[in-house]
Design an enzyme around this catalytic site. Structure first.
Site, short mmCIF file in Angstrom:
data_model
loop_
_atom_site.label_atom_id
_atom_site.label_comp_id
_atom_site.label_asym_id
_atom_site.label_seq_id
_atom_site.Cartn_x
_atom_site.Cartn_y
_atom_site.Cartn_z
CG ASP A 69 -0.29 -0.09 2.55
OD1 ASP A 69 0.76 -0.76 2.65
OD2 ASP A 69 -0.80 0.49 3.52
CG ASP A 100 7.08 4.30 2.22
OD1 ASP A 100 7.11 3.09 2.50
OD2 ASP A 100 6.57 5.15 2.97
CD GLU A 134 4.22 0.85 7.23
OE1 GLU A 134 4.92 1.15 8.20
OE2 GLU A 134 3.91 1.68 6.35
CD GLU A 163 8.55 0.60 5.47
OE1 GLU A 163 8.68 1.57 4.68
OE2 GLU A 163 7.45 0.20 5.89
ZN LIG Z 1 6.75 2.24 4.09
#
Ligand SMILES: [Zn+2]
Length: 378
Positions: A69, A100, A134, A163
């Site tokens: 997401d 991200d 997340e 990440e």
């Molecule tokens: Zn992230």
């Protein structure tokens, strides 16, 4: 021709997976993993789709973790290109989720493909834990998958999360832990009155002021080798009825602790209640725990990640516990060593989010090397 990691990244950016919608990203990844012999399970909790895919049944279990997401793109007019159409300009890939963390996901998949081509019969197992929750509430994502795994005694030994951990250059910073985050919502009650007759009222602002001073005066800890000192911050105070001649009946305040491994949430709460109870105030305090602090101690995983970065960049990474929370807070308490290694974070959640084109393939090489160091040489 683009690096295979970039090609997969483009395909992921095109899927509009605004949190908590996965938009088919996990199907795409699962299909690639199925070709490698992974067994995939889709775990749906609420409106969240999660993927658990594992190849092999033996220990140790190495897991790549991440999320499909992305945060909403914001004002489309400010983007120089469509946020869901990957666009290459000045050596970067632009698109929502490029940093991200769809580049992390793409690099993981390609790393595993290459590793398995060289080491099809490696010892141990490899898994992927991918969520689409997340960036949102994070209630039905990694947390629930970990609970499911724990219930059936499936234990992750090493976990790398993709990440965006890097600052100025890829691999300059890896995260080996995170601070805890605990919020308090406080309400102080009094009696409303005329400002000229304070003896007939009970002003909650007056009662709260010394409590606030005391909380601000506390040195919670000095930090330790891995964590900065614990920080207490008030983020909001509200009181007053809007008239200049009325003292209010109540005050509400919201505060947050970012805390080191010197504390756990039980002890922090207890300390705050001791202070509040020592003052003569009528209050109610509700708490929200975002995550306890965690730290991965020195060992094989940190050694492997550090070496893999050093081989690619010539420099060992800084081992950091800074930044906000991540899903590592759910994976670490189950007994896994967790390290976050991913691209440069400068543009995440912003307009014109981007990742360096070359960094995606380099990240895949780093991940591949981590697998070799942990699973091929044992
Ligand atoms: Zn992230």
């Amino acid at each position: 021709m683009h690096d295979p990691a970039n090609s997969l990244l483009f395909d992921l950016i095109k899927r509009r997976s605004v949190t908590p919608d996965d938009a088919g990203c996990q199907d795409l990844i699962a299909a690639r993993l199925a070709d490698l012999g992974f067994v995939s399970e889709t775990m749906v909790f609420g409106d969240v789709t999660n993927l658990w895919a594992r190849r092999g049944s033996g220990a140790p279990l190495f897991c790549f973790a991440g999320h499909t997401d992305v945060v909403p793109p914001g004002d489309l007019g400010e983007w120089q290109s469509d946020p869901f159409e990957p666009d290459i300009r000045d050596g970067h890939v632009y698109g929502r989720g490029s940093a991200d963390m769809k580049s992390g996901l793409a690099a993981m998949v390609v790393a595993v493909e290459r590793f398995l081509a060289d080491h099809p019969g490696h010892p141990g197992s490899i898994a992927f834990l991918i969520t689409s929750d997340e960036e949102g509430r994070a209630r039905d994502g990694t947390l629930k998958v970990i609970e499911t795994l724990q219930a059936r005694d499936e234990k992750i030994d090493w976990c790398v999360i993709g990440e965006p951990s890097s600052h100025a250059e890829l691999g300059d910073v890896v995260r080996i832990g995170r601070r805890g985050s605990l919020s308090g919502m406080l309400e102080v009650r009094g009696v409303q009155g005329h400002v000229a007759y304070p003896q007939l009222a009970d002003n909650p602002i007056r009662r709260f002021a010394p409590v606030l001073a005391e909380l601000h005066g506390i040195v919670w800890d000095e930090g330790n080798d891995y964590f900065p000192p614990t920080s207490f911050q008030v983020v909001n105070i509200q009181s007053g009825v809007g008239a200049p001649n009325v003292t209010p009946a109540q005050l509400s305040a919201r505060f947050n602790f970012r805390y080191s491994t010197e504390w756990d949430h039980h002890r922090l709460k207890e300390r705050v209640h001791v202070i509040l109870d020592a003052h003569d105030i009528d209050y109610q305090l509700d708490w929200h725990l975002s995550g306890e602090p965690f730290l991965t101690p020195p060992g094989k995983l940190i050694d492997a990640v550090s070496q893999a970065v050093k081989e690619q960049t010539g420099r060992a990474p800084e081992l950091s516990t800074g930044g906000g929370t991540s899903d590592g807070r759910f994976i670490s308490p189950a007994g896994a060593d967790v390290v976050e290694l991913g691209p440069i974070s400068a543009s995440i959640h912003k307009i014109n989010e981007r990742v360096k084109l070359d960094d995606v393939g380099t990240l895949a090489s780093m991940y591949q090397r981590v697998l070799e160091l942990l699973l091929a040489s044992s």
